[in-house]
Design a protein around this motif. Structure first.
Motif, PDB file in Angstrom:
ATOM      1  N   TYR A   1      -0.661   7.292  -5.569  1.00  0.00           N
ATOM      2  CA  TYR A   1      -0.103   6.138  -4.884  1.00  0.00           C
ATOM      3  C   TYR A   1      -0.785   4.871  -5.402  1.00  0.00           C
ATOM      4  CZ  TYR A   1       1.866   9.450  -1.557  1.00  0.00           C
ATOM      5  OH  TYR A   1       2.559  10.479  -0.981  1.00  0.00           O
ATOM      6  N   LEU A   2      -0.024   3.796  -5.519  1.00  0.00           N
ATOM      7  CA  LEU A   2      -0.570   2.509  -5.923  1.00  0.00           C
ATOM      8  C   LEU A   2      -0.665   1.580  -4.721  1.00  0.00           C
ATOM      9  CD1 LEU A   2       1.383   1.753  -9.244  1.00  0.00           C
ATOM     10  CD2 LEU A   2      -0.910   2.708  -9.005  1.00  0.00           C
ATOM     11  N   SER A   3      -1.646   0.687  -4.760  1.00  0.00           N
ATOM     12  CA  SER A   3      -1.729  -0.364  -3.759  1.00  0.00           C
ATOM     13  C   SER A   3      -2.178  -1.652  -4.435  1.00  0.00           C
ATOM     14  CB  SER A   3      -2.703   0.004  -2.635  1.00  0.00           C
ATOM     15  OG  SER A   3      -4.039   0.002  -3.106  1.00  0.00           O
ATOM     16  N   VAL A   4      -1.743  -2.762  -3.861  1.00  0.00           N
ATOM     17  CA  VAL A   4      -2.120  -4.078  -4.362  1.00  0.00           C
ATOM     18  C   VAL A   4      -2.816  -4.822  -3.231  1.00  0.00           C
ATOM     19  CG1 VAL A   4      -1.326  -6.263  -5.337  1.00  0.00           C
ATOM     20  CG2 VAL A   4      -0.120  -4.131  -5.900  1.00  0.00           C
ATOM     21  N   GLY A   5      -3.955  -5.409  -3.543  1.00  0.00           N
ATOM     22  CA  GLY A   5      -4.683  -6.191  -2.557  1.00  0.00           C
ATOM     23  C   GLY A   5      -5.381  -7.352  -3.231  1.00  0.00           C
ATOM     24  N   THR A   6      -5.945  -8.244  -2.421  1.00  0.00           N
ATOM     25  CA  THR A   6      -6.653  -9.386  -2.980  1.00  0.00           C
ATOM     26  C   THR A   6      -8.046  -8.963  -3.418  1.00  0.00           C
ATOM     27  OG1 THR A   6      -7.380  -9.993  -0.758  1.00  0.00           O
ATOM     28  CG2 THR A   6      -5.391 -11.062  -1.615  1.00  0.00           C
ATOM     29  N   ALA A   7      -8.447  -9.459  -4.575  1.00  0.00           N
ATOM     30  CA  ALA A   7      -9.788  -9.205  -5.089  1.00  0.00           C
ATOM     31  C   ALA A   7     -10.629 -10.455  -4.899  1.00  0.00           C
ATOM     32  CB  ALA A   7      -9.713  -8.824  -6.560  1.00  0.00           C
ATOM     33  N   THR A   8     -11.909 -10.358  -5.246  1.00  0.00           N
ATOM     34  CA  THR A   8     -12.791 -11.522  -5.140  1.00  0.00           C
ATOM     35  C   THR A   8     -12.280 -12.626  -6.060  1.00  0.00           C
ATOM     36  OG1 THR A   8     -14.672 -10.081  -4.697  1.00  0.00           O
ATOM     37  CG2 THR A   8     -15.155 -12.324  -5.397  1.00  0.00           C
TER      38      THR A   8
ATOM     39  N   ARG B   1      -5.836  -7.103  -6.979  1.00  0.00           N
ATOM     40  CA  ARG B   1      -6.461  -5.856  -7.427  1.00  0.00           C
ATOM     41  C   ARG B   1      -5.447  -4.724  -7.321  1.00  0.00           C
ATOM     42  NH1 ARG B   1      -9.899  -5.389  -3.583  1.00  0.00           N
ATOM     43  NH2 ARG B   1      -8.641  -3.905  -2.411  1.00  0.00           N
ATOM     44  N   LEU B   2      -5.363  -3.916  -8.353  1.00  0.00           N
ATOM     45  CA  LEU B   2      -4.485  -2.746  -8.365  1.00  0.00           C
ATOM     46  C   LEU B   2      -5.337  -1.495  -8.250  1.00  0.00           C
ATOM     47  CD1 LEU B   2      -1.536  -1.763  -8.682  1.00  0.00           C
ATOM     48  CD2 LEU B   2      -1.937  -1.659 -11.162  1.00  0.00           C
ATOM     49  N   ARG B   3      -4.965  -0.643  -7.303  1.00  0.00           N
ATOM     50  CA  ARG B   3      -5.715   0.601  -7.077  1.00  0.00           C
ATOM     51  C   ARG B   3      -4.781   1.794  -7.143  1.00  0.00           C
ATOM     52  NH1 ARG B   3     -10.691   0.708  -4.826  1.00  0.00           N
ATOM     53  NH2 ARG B   3     -10.277   2.552  -3.572  1.00  0.00           N
ATOM     54  N   VAL B   4      -5.366   2.934  -7.506  1.00  0.00           N
ATOM     55  CA  VAL B   4      -4.669   4.216  -7.465  1.00  0.00           C
ATOM     56  C   VAL B   4      -5.318   5.063  -6.390  1.00  0.00           C
ATOM     57  CG1 VAL B   4      -4.073   6.322  -8.728  1.00  0.00           C
ATOM     58  CG2 VAL B   4      -4.096   4.126  -9.908  1.00  0.00           C
ATOM     59  N   HIS B   5      -4.505   5.772  -5.627  1.00  0.00           N
ATOM     60  CA  HIS B   5      -5.017   6.621  -4.557  1.00  0.00           C
ATOM     61  C   HIS B   5      -4.427   8.026  -4.667  1.00  0.00           C
ATOM     62  CE1 HIS B   5      -6.202   2.963  -2.195  1.00  0.00           C
ATOM     63  NE2 HIS B   5      -5.169   2.469  -2.841  1.00  0.00           N
TER      64      HIS B   5
ATOM     65  N   VAL C   1       0.856  -1.185   0.000  1.00  0.00           N
ATOM     66  CA  VAL C   1       0.000   0.000   0.000  1.00  0.00           C
ATOM     67  C   VAL C   1       0.893   1.236   0.000  1.00  0.00           C
ATOM     68  CG1 VAL C   1      -1.755   1.292   1.272  1.00  0.00           C
ATOM     69  CG2 VAL C   1      -1.807  -1.211   1.251  1.00  0.00           C
ATOM     70  N   GLY C   2       0.491   2.254  -0.722  1.00  0.00           N
ATOM     71  CA  GLY C   2       1.230   3.504  -0.696  1.00  0.00           C
ATOM     72  C   GLY C   2       2.512   3.478  -1.492  1.00  0.00           C
ATOM     73  N   ILE C   3       2.504   2.762  -2.638  1.00  0.00           N
ATOM     74  CA  ILE C   3       3.661   2.798  -3.529  1.00  0.00           C
ATOM     75  C   ILE C   3       3.648   4.146  -4.237  1.00  0.00           C
ATOM     76  CG2 ILE C   3       4.748   1.741  -5.536  1.00  0.00           C
ATOM     77  CD1 ILE C   3       3.331  -0.888  -4.754  1.00  0.00           C
ATOM     78  N   GLU C   4       4.632   4.964  -3.948  1.00  0.00           N
ATOM     79  CA  GLU C   4       4.602   6.352  -4.411  1.00  0.00           C
ATOM     80  C   GLU C   4       4.941   6.451  -5.890  1.00  0.00           C
ATOM     81  OE1 GLU C   4       6.353  10.730  -3.077  1.00  0.00           O
ATOM     82  OE2 GLU C   4       7.002   8.909  -2.054  1.00  0.00           O
ATOM     83  N   THR C   5       4.148   7.256  -6.611  1.00  0.00           N
ATOM     84  CA  THR C   5       4.414   7.562  -8.012  1.00  0.00           C
ATOM     85  C   THR C   5       4.051   9.018  -8.260  1.00  0.00           C
ATOM     86  OG1 THR C   5       2.257   7.197  -9.107  1.00  0.00           O
ATOM     87  CG2 THR C   5       3.504   5.232  -8.474  1.00  0.00           C
ATOM     88  N   THR C   6       4.397   9.523  -9.441  1.00  0.00           N
ATOM     89  CA  THR C   6       4.041  10.907  -9.764  1.00  0.00           C
ATOM     90  C   THR C   6       2.563  11.036 -10.110  1.00  0.00           C
ATOM     91  OG1 THR C   6       4.642  10.567 -12.086  1.00  0.00           O
ATOM     92  CG2 THR C   6       6.350  11.431 -10.620  1.00  0.00           C
TER      93      THR C   6
END
Length: 215
Positions: free
Chosen positions: A40-47, A53-57, A32-37
């Motif tokens: 932030y990206l995070s990876v978690g388990t999806a259904t 699952r890849l998310r942008v924050h 969680v909180g992989i910093e980019t310009t």
């Protein structure tokens, strides 16, 4: 790979095998909180077992951009995102990515205007539409990034900075407004007369330094 430490170890191992940098420091215990310009990206388990699952924050706002069970492809996509590969190229290269217009606005450095457009046109927020229109109608406040929090409008000066000034405003009854500053002492709701609403919000967000509103 459902355990956090197992997921991180597998991500790090897959990236190392490919000679890629996905922004996970040695001390990271979760993805969680992989910093980019571009946020932030995070990876978690999806259904579904084995699906990631890849998310942008950006602060107080996040959305899914795709899911895959291919760990190698996932780390390649994360590395490409961090390297600022254009959105159109990412879509062609990684079929699992779902990159919408807001992602394009983020790439262009213009997420605020795109977010206003989404909220103003959303049927879900029809009850807050008059308030949203009033806030957006102000030449200073329309430069603040808007999100919805429990039917209140959250305005934030800089959408890419976690500690940027924020304020919440709601209209519990027609013509009656309540305002609450975020991350300040005594953050209670304060009733504000309609004629003073815009000035109150400007002061809370910019403290008289309106030249910063157009960043």
């Amino acid at each position: 790979m459902t355990a956090s430490d197992g997921l991180v170890a597998n991500l790090r191992r897959a990236a190392e095998l490919r000679g890629l940098d996905i922004g996970l420091p040695p001390w990271a215990v979760d993805a969680v909180g992989i910093e980019t310009t571009r946020g932030y990206l995070s990876v978690g388990t999806a259904t579904g077992e084995g699906v990631l699952r890849l998310r942008v924050h950006i602060p107080d706002f996040g959305w899914d951009i795709g899911a895959t069970d291919d760990l190698g492809t996932l780390v390649e996509a994360i590395a490409a995102w961090r390297e600022e590969v254009p959105v159109d190229v990412l879509k062609r290269r990684f079929g699992f990515l779902e990159l919408d217009e807001f992602t394009r606005a983020l790439e262009a450095g213009e997420p605020t205007a795109a977010q206003w457009a989404v909220l103003l046109s959303s049927a879900y927020y029809r009850g807050q539409r008059d308030l949203l229109r009033r806030l957006h109608g102000d030449e200073v406040l329309r430069n603040a990034f808007p999100t919805m929090t429990h039917r209140s409008v959250r305005l934030q000066v800089d959408p890419m900075y976690w500690m940027s000034r924020q304020v919440l405003v709601c209209e519990p009854e027609e013509g009656r407004y309540e305002v609450r500053r975020v991350r300040v002492p005594a953050p209670d709701w304060v009733e504000v007369p309609g004629e003073a609403l815009i000035a109150t919000l400007r002061a809370a967000l910019y403290d008289g330094q309106e030249e910063s509103a157009g960043r």
